[in-house]
Design a protein around this motif. Structure first.
Motif, PDB file in Angstrom:
ATOM      1  N   ARG A 155      55.741  58.768 -70.434  1.00 13.60           N
ATOM      2  CA  ARG A 155      55.140  58.764 -68.999  1.00 13.60           C
ATOM      3  C   ARG A 155      53.614  58.097 -69.260  1.00 13.60           C
ATOM      4  O   ARG A 155      53.252  56.941 -68.348  1.00 13.60           O
ATOM      5  CB  ARG A 155      55.196  60.010 -68.321  1.00 13.60           C
ATOM      6  N   LEU A 156      52.829  58.602 -70.173  1.00 15.52           N
ATOM      7  CA  LEU A 156      51.618  58.273 -70.066  1.00 15.52           C
ATOM      8  C   LEU A 156      51.652  56.719 -70.518  1.00 15.52           C
ATOM      9  O   LEU A 156      50.727  55.988 -70.226  1.00 15.52           O
ATOM     10  CB  LEU A 156      50.573  59.091 -71.089  1.00 15.52           C
ATOM     11  N   ASP A 157      52.458  56.544 -71.602  1.00 13.52           N
ATOM     12  CA  ASP A 157      52.577  55.153 -72.147  1.00 13.52           C
ATOM     13  C   ASP A 157      52.869  54.078 -71.036  1.00 13.52           C
ATOM     14  O   ASP A 157      52.103  53.072 -71.036  1.00 13.52           O
ATOM     15  CB  ASP A 157      53.618  55.147 -73.214  1.00 13.52           C
ATOM     16  N   ARG A 158      53.880  54.390 -70.220  1.00 11.29           N
ATOM     17  CA  ARG A 158      54.152  53.445 -68.958  1.00 11.29           C
ATOM     18  C   ARG A 158      52.756  53.414 -68.086  1.00 11.29           C
ATOM     19  O   ARG A 158      52.496  52.265 -67.631  1.00 11.29           O
ATOM     20  CB  ARG A 158      55.388  54.085 -68.354  1.00 11.29           C
ATOM     21  N   GLU A 159      52.346  54.518 -67.833  1.00 11.16           N
ATOM     22  CA  GLU A 159      51.081  54.333 -66.976  1.00 11.16           C
ATOM     23  C   GLU A 159      49.998  53.516 -67.390  1.00 11.16           C
ATOM     24  O   GLU A 159      49.430  52.834 -66.804  1.00 11.16           O
ATOM     25  CB  GLU A 159      50.554  55.767 -66.840  1.00 11.16           C
ATOM     26  N   LEU A 160      49.714  53.602 -68.821  1.00  9.40           N
ATOM     27  CA  LEU A 160      48.768  52.746 -69.340  1.00  9.40           C
ATOM     28  C   LEU A 160      49.011  51.430 -69.225  1.00  9.40           C
ATOM     29  O   LEU A 160      48.245  50.612 -69.184  1.00  9.40           O
ATOM     30  CB  LEU A 160      48.306  53.191 -70.771  1.00  9.40           C
ATOM     31  N   ARG A 161      50.306  51.131 -69.763  1.00 11.58           N
ATOM     32  CA  ARG A 161      50.841  49.606 -69.466  1.00 11.58           C
ATOM     33  C   ARG A 161      50.408  49.014 -68.292  1.00 11.58           C
ATOM     34  O   ARG A 161      50.196  47.862 -68.123  1.00 11.58           O
ATOM     35  CB  ARG A 161      52.293  49.678 -70.349  1.00 11.58           C
ATOM     36  N   THR A 162      50.878  49.757 -67.455  1.00  6.89           N
ATOM     37  CA  THR A 162      50.809  49.248 -65.850  1.00  6.89           C
ATOM     38  C   THR A 162      49.312  49.245 -65.471  1.00  6.89           C
ATOM     39  O   THR A 162      48.955  48.073 -64.765  1.00  6.89           O
ATOM     40  CB  THR A 162      51.482  50.476 -64.953  1.00  6.89           C
ATOM     41  N   THR A 163      48.361  50.082 -65.881  1.00  6.87           N
ATOM     42  CA  THR A 163      47.085  49.917 -65.487  1.00  6.87           C
ATOM     43  C   THR A 163      46.627  48.798 -66.254  1.00  6.87           C
ATOM     44  O   THR A 163      45.735  48.092 -65.640  1.00  6.87           O
ATOM     45  CB  THR A 163      46.313  51.197 -66.085  1.00  6.87           C
TER      46      THR A 163
END
Length: 384
Positions: free
Chosen positions: A243-251
């Motif tokens: 989940r954090l990996d996806r958020e970081l990529r989106t950011t």
């Protein structure tokens, strides 16, 4: 007579993080000292087997299938019988971790058979870590206190870990011993950058480790935004919290210069070495970090290291000029990163000082000598 040492850990799966890597590193020390070392662990194939594949180089490995309970308290009658068989055959037991069934049962079995044991908590007794599952840890405090009170020593990897360690009133003897890191010469930068598909003329900032909330990756993205020039690249190498990996990529994709942030996923040992050789700055801006195996690897590679003031190893590095330590806010971290990236001479000096420190303090031989002395003291006191 060859010393027989038993190591016990809840898991050596790749997803178990730094503890599994630390056990592997200590296996090299045991082999260097020519100890007869055995490792017992609960085997969960779904946690990954990269680390496990190399462990037979240093240990006789005993894999125990998990019981019906899930999580850190997984255990079984087979684990109990395995420890009852192995512990009396050894001169010393090393318990890795605290808050799991394997550690508790191993400590209890060692006391039952009057075999001395060390507890290596790997940061788990730090106040920061104790906030996780705090209610359960408080309720089960008598179990942890029992394990720690019976230990010949609790082994910490940094001085600040030893100072902050919470032992639930056990009155533990504490000692500091860093983890060893192989000190091979780094590969040529141009070769490593080509191997990683990275530009040869840009400045590269590297994060290498687990994708986890505490690792300060949003702060690193913000600091990179403030510090980077066109052509600079931030490489985020690691896996973990999806989940954090996806958020970081989106950011990262929504920020200016989105193409300058590269996510590589998990890096195997060969790719880790290439990434470190390719980097100009290694950055770890964690909310809390006891030692940081990736920090040590970066030091050995001669990369200029930037860490937050909650990376405990920074206490020892900063006075030597072997790392730059920054407060954990975007403005301060951005300035520190910009200063390192913009001053080639200083960056090379920090990298050289870091490698010199690591080769002196983290070398297998140096750590092995200190470990041998610790074991000698423990066994002498035990037999007195």
């Amino acid at each position: 007579m060859t010393l027989r040492v038993l190591h016990a850990v809840a898991s050596v799966g790749d997803s178990y993080g730094g503890v599994a890597a630390a056990v592997a590193a200590l296996g090299g020390v045991e082999a260097r000292l020519r100890h007869d070392a055995t490792l017992v662990t609960v085997h969960r194939p779904e946690e990954g087997g990269r680390i496990l594949r190399d462990l037979p180089l240093w240990f006789d490995v005993e894999l125990v299938p998990p019981g019906r309970l899930a999580g850190r308290f997984h255990g079984s009658a087979r684990l109990k019988s395995t420890l009852a068989r192995l512990v009396p055959q050894h001169d010393l037991v090393v318990v890795h971790g605290v808050f799991d069934f394997t550690a508790h049962l191993c400590g209890r079995t060692a006391r039952q058979y009057a075999v001395p044991y060390l507890v290596w908590p790997h940061g788990s007794l730090d106040p920061y870590d104790l906030h996780k599952h705090a209610w359960a840890k408080r309720r089960l405090a008598p179990l942890w206190r029992e394990t720690l009170a019976g230990a010949a020593a609790v082994v910490c990897t940094t001085a600040r870990e030893a100072e902050r360690l919470v032992d639930f009133g056990a009155g533990s003897r504490r000692t500091v011993l860093p983890l060893p890191v192989p000190t091979a010469a780094p590969d040529p930068r141009a070769v490593a950058r080509r191997a990683c598909g990275l530009p040869e003329d840009g400045r590269i900032v590297l994060f290498l480790g687990r994708i986890d909330e505490k690792k300060g990756l949003p702060l690193l993205l913000a600091a990179f935004d403030r510090a980077a020039r066109p052509g600079d690249v931030l490489v985020v190498a690691g896996a973990g919290d999806d989940r954090l990996d996806r958020e970081l990529r989106t950011t990262a994709a929504a920020r200016p210069g989105a193409g300058r942030v590269v996510f590589t996923g998990w890096a195997d040992p060969v790719r880790r070495r290439d990434l470190l050789a390719a980097a100009d700055v290694f950055a770890l801006l964690s909310d809390n970090e006891n030692f940081g195996v990736a920090v040590a690897e970066a030091l050995v590679a001669g990369v200029a290291v930037l860490v937050s003031d909650e990376v405990y190893l920074g206490d020892e590095l900063a006075p030597e000029g072997a790392a730059v330590v920054t407060p954990r806010d975007p403005a301060a971290a951005g300035r520190a990163l910009r200063d390192l990236l913009g001053d080639d001479r200083r960056r090379r000096a920090v990298g050289a000082a870091g490698r010199a420190w690591a080769c002196r303090e983290l070398d297998d031989g140096r750590v092995g000598d200190r470990y041998r002395q610790l074991v000698k003291e423990v066994l002498t006191r035990w037999s007195a």
